[in-house]
Design a protein around this motif. Sequence first.
Motif, PDB file in Angstrom:
ATOM      1  N   PHE A  31       0.819  -1.211   0.000  1.00  0.00           N
ATOM      2  CA  PHE A  31       0.000   0.000   0.000  1.00  0.00           C
ATOM      3  C   PHE A  31       0.853   1.260   0.000  1.00  0.00           C
ATOM      4  N   LYS A  32       2.127   1.081  -0.266  1.00  0.00           N
ATOM      5  CA  LYS A  32       3.009   2.239  -0.210  1.00  0.00           C
ATOM      6  C   LYS A  32       2.877   3.101  -1.456  1.00  0.00           C
ATOM      7  N   LYS A  33       3.312   4.335  -1.327  1.00  0.00           N
ATOM      8  CA  LYS A  33       3.340   5.220  -2.482  1.00  0.00           C
ATOM      9  C   LYS A  33       4.153   4.569  -3.584  1.00  0.00           C
ATOM     10  N   GLY A  34       3.682   4.726  -4.809  1.00  0.00           N
ATOM     11  CA  GLY A  34       4.397   4.133  -5.927  1.00  0.00           C
ATOM     12  C   GLY A  34       3.645   2.964  -6.518  1.00  0.00           C
ATOM     13  N   SER A  35       2.747   2.354  -5.747  1.00  0.00           N
ATOM     14  CA  SER A  35       1.941   1.277  -6.328  1.00  0.00           C
ATOM     15  C   SER A  35       0.577   1.853  -6.695  1.00  0.00           C
ATOM     16  N   ALA A  36       0.024   1.324  -7.790  1.00  0.00           N
ATOM     17  CA  ALA A  36      -1.276   1.826  -8.241  1.00  0.00           C
ATOM     18  C   ALA A  36      -2.324   1.644  -7.152  1.00  0.00           C
ATOM     19  N   LEU A  37      -2.144   0.598  -6.357  1.00  0.00           N
ATOM     20  CA  LEU A  37      -3.104   0.318  -5.294  1.00  0.00           C
ATOM     21  C   LEU A  37      -3.187   1.466  -4.294  1.00  0.00           C
ATOM     22  N   TYR A  38      -2.054   2.105  -4.058  1.00  0.00           N
ATOM     23  CA  TYR A  38      -2.037   3.237  -3.127  1.00  0.00           C
ATOM     24  C   TYR A  38      -2.955   4.341  -3.630  1.00  0.00           C
ATOM     25  N   SER A  39      -2.817   4.658  -4.907  1.00  0.00           N
ATOM     26  CA  SER A  39      -3.650   5.711  -5.496  1.00  0.00           C
ATOM     27  C   SER A  39      -5.115   5.304  -5.522  1.00  0.00           C
ATOM     28  N   ILE A  40      -5.366   4.018  -5.821  1.00  0.00           N
ATOM     29  CA  ILE A  40      -6.748   3.541  -5.901  1.00  0.00           C
ATOM     30  C   ILE A  40      -7.430   3.614  -4.532  1.00  0.00           C
ATOM     31  N   LEU A  41      -6.707   3.234  -3.493  1.00  0.00           N
ATOM     32  CA  LEU A  41      -7.328   3.184  -2.174  1.00  0.00           C
ATOM     33  C   LEU A  41      -7.409   4.544  -1.501  1.00  0.00           C
ATOM     34  N   THR A  42      -6.495   5.440  -1.823  1.00  0.00           N
ATOM     35  CA  THR A  42      -6.492   6.734  -1.139  1.00  0.00           C
ATOM     36  C   THR A  42      -7.052   7.863  -2.000  1.00  0.00           C
TER      37      THR A  42
ATOM     38  N   TYR B 136     -17.059   9.375 -17.115  1.00  0.00           N
ATOM     39  CA  TYR B 136     -18.224   8.545 -17.413  1.00  0.00           C
ATOM     40  C   TYR B 136     -17.818   7.084 -17.554  1.00  0.00           C
ATOM     41  N   GLY B 137     -16.622   6.878 -18.065  1.00  0.00           N
ATOM     42  CA  GLY B 137     -16.138   5.513 -18.246  1.00  0.00           C
ATOM     43  C   GLY B 137     -16.036   4.748 -16.945  1.00  0.00           C
ATOM     44  N   SER B 138     -15.886   5.483 -15.841  1.00  0.00           N
ATOM     45  CA  SER B 138     -15.742   4.796 -14.559  1.00  0.00           C
ATOM     46  C   SER B 138     -17.037   4.088 -14.171  1.00  0.00           C
ATOM     47  N   MET B 139     -18.133   4.396 -14.872  1.00  0.00           N
ATOM     48  CA  MET B 139     -19.382   3.698 -14.576  1.00  0.00           C
ATOM     49  C   MET B 139     -19.270   2.206 -14.874  1.00  0.00           C
ATOM     50  N   TYR B 140     -18.501   1.871 -15.910  1.00  0.00           N
ATOM     51  CA  TYR B 140     -18.293   0.446 -16.195  1.00  0.00           C
ATOM     52  C   TYR B 140     -17.569  -0.218 -15.034  1.00  0.00           C
ATOM     53  N   VAL B 141     -16.599   0.517 -14.493  1.00  0.00           N
ATOM     54  CA  VAL B 141     -15.832  -0.017 -13.376  1.00  0.00           C
ATOM     55  C   VAL B 141     -16.726  -0.152 -12.150  1.00  0.00           C
ATOM     56  N   SER B 142     -17.584   0.842 -11.932  1.00  0.00           N
ATOM     57  CA  SER B 142     -18.408   0.815 -10.723  1.00  0.00           C
ATOM     58  C   SER B 142     -19.378  -0.358 -10.755  1.00  0.00           C
ATOM     59  N   TYR B 143     -19.742  -0.796 -11.949  1.00  0.00           N
ATOM     60  CA  TYR B 143     -20.588  -1.983 -12.060  1.00  0.00           C
ATOM     61  C   TYR B 143     -19.868  -3.179 -11.442  1.00  0.00           C
ATOM     62  N   GLY B 144     -18.597  -3.359 -11.812  1.00  0.00           N
ATOM     63  CA  GLY B 144     -17.809  -4.457 -11.261  1.00  0.00           C
ATOM     64  C   GLY B 144     -17.555  -4.306  -9.773  1.00  0.00           C
ATOM     65  N   VAL B 145     -17.216  -3.095  -9.369  1.00  0.00           N
ATOM     66  CA  VAL B 145     -16.940  -2.857  -7.949  1.00  0.00           C
ATOM     67  C   VAL B 145     -18.213  -3.089  -7.133  1.00  0.00           C
ATOM     68  N   GLY B 146     -19.340  -2.639  -7.662  1.00  0.00           N
ATOM     69  CA  GLY B 146     -20.612  -2.836  -6.975  1.00  0.00           C
ATOM     70  C   GLY B 146     -20.933  -4.308  -6.790  1.00  0.00           C
ATOM     71  N   ILE B 147     -20.673  -5.094  -7.838  1.00  0.00           N
ATOM     72  CA  ILE B 147     -20.920  -6.534  -7.745  1.00  0.00           C
ATOM     73  C   ILE B 147     -20.014  -7.172  -6.690  1.00  0.00           C
TER      74      ILE B 147
ATOM     75  N   ILE C 137      -9.810   3.612  -9.839  1.00  0.00           N
ATOM     76  CA  ILE C 137      -9.361   2.505 -10.685  1.00  0.00           C
ATOM     77  C   ILE C 137      -9.306   2.965 -12.141  1.00  0.00           C
ATOM     78  N   TRP C 138     -10.371   3.651 -12.558  1.00  0.00           N
ATOM     79  CA  TRP C 138     -10.475   4.120 -13.944  1.00  0.00           C
ATOM     80  C   TRP C 138      -9.282   4.996 -14.318  1.00  0.00           C
ATOM     81  N   ILE C 139      -8.963   5.984 -13.503  1.00  0.00           N
ATOM     82  CA  ILE C 139      -7.880   6.909 -13.873  1.00  0.00           C
ATOM     83  C   ILE C 139      -6.526   6.199 -13.800  1.00  0.00           C
ATOM     84  N   ASN C 140      -6.431   5.210 -12.917  1.00  0.00           N
ATOM     85  CA  ASN C 140      -5.155   4.486 -12.822  1.00  0.00           C
ATOM     86  C   ASN C 140      -4.931   3.533 -13.991  1.00  0.00           C
ATOM     87  N   ILE C 141      -5.993   3.279 -14.766  1.00  0.00           N
ATOM     88  CA  ILE C 141      -5.813   2.484 -15.986  1.00  0.00           C
ATOM     89  C   ILE C 141      -5.059   3.324 -17.025  1.00  0.00           C
ATOM     90  N   PHE C 142      -5.295   4.637 -16.989  1.00  0.00           N
ATOM     91  CA  PHE C 142      -4.730   5.513 -18.015  1.00  0.00           C
ATOM     92  C   PHE C 142      -3.445   6.215 -17.595  1.00  0.00           C
TER      93      PHE C 142
END
Length: 129
Positions: free
Chosen positions: A2-13, A58-69, A112-117
């Motif tokens: 979860f340290k800075k430098g991993s995409a997970l850090y940005s996604i979670l914080t 708007y594209g993050s809506m596709y992601v939110s479908y998965g996260v919601g599930i 998650i969406w922005i970290n894809i790009f």
Amino acid sequence: MFKKGSALYSILTGACPKCHSESMYENKNPYVLRDTLKINDRCSHCKTKYRLEPSFFYGSMYVSYGVGIAFAFAAFVISYLFLDTSLKISFIAIVLTLIVFGPIIMRLSRNIWINIFMKYDKTLAEKET
Ligand SMILES: [Zn+2]
């Protein structure tokens, strides 16, 4: 992990995906509902523009479908399998989970969406402003 430098850090914080130096959001607390989806225009540290194009998120809506599930499935497993509730109660638990975690689900999806790009960039992170 979860340290800075991993995409997970940005996604979670919700930190800037390029430099991880500051939050993308105007208000760090997702439960201040009028601010839940307010994202700054640019990172004040590395000047990254968050919206790559108009209506980028708007594209993050596709992601939110998965996260919601994922959240719904977790709620179902906990209530139906672990707490041994009826299907009806499990269904109510799922709906409540999606409502209660709604702001978090929306932000996670955007992160998650922005970290894809965008990827973490060490030189930007270490740059002095
Ligand atoms: Zn930045």
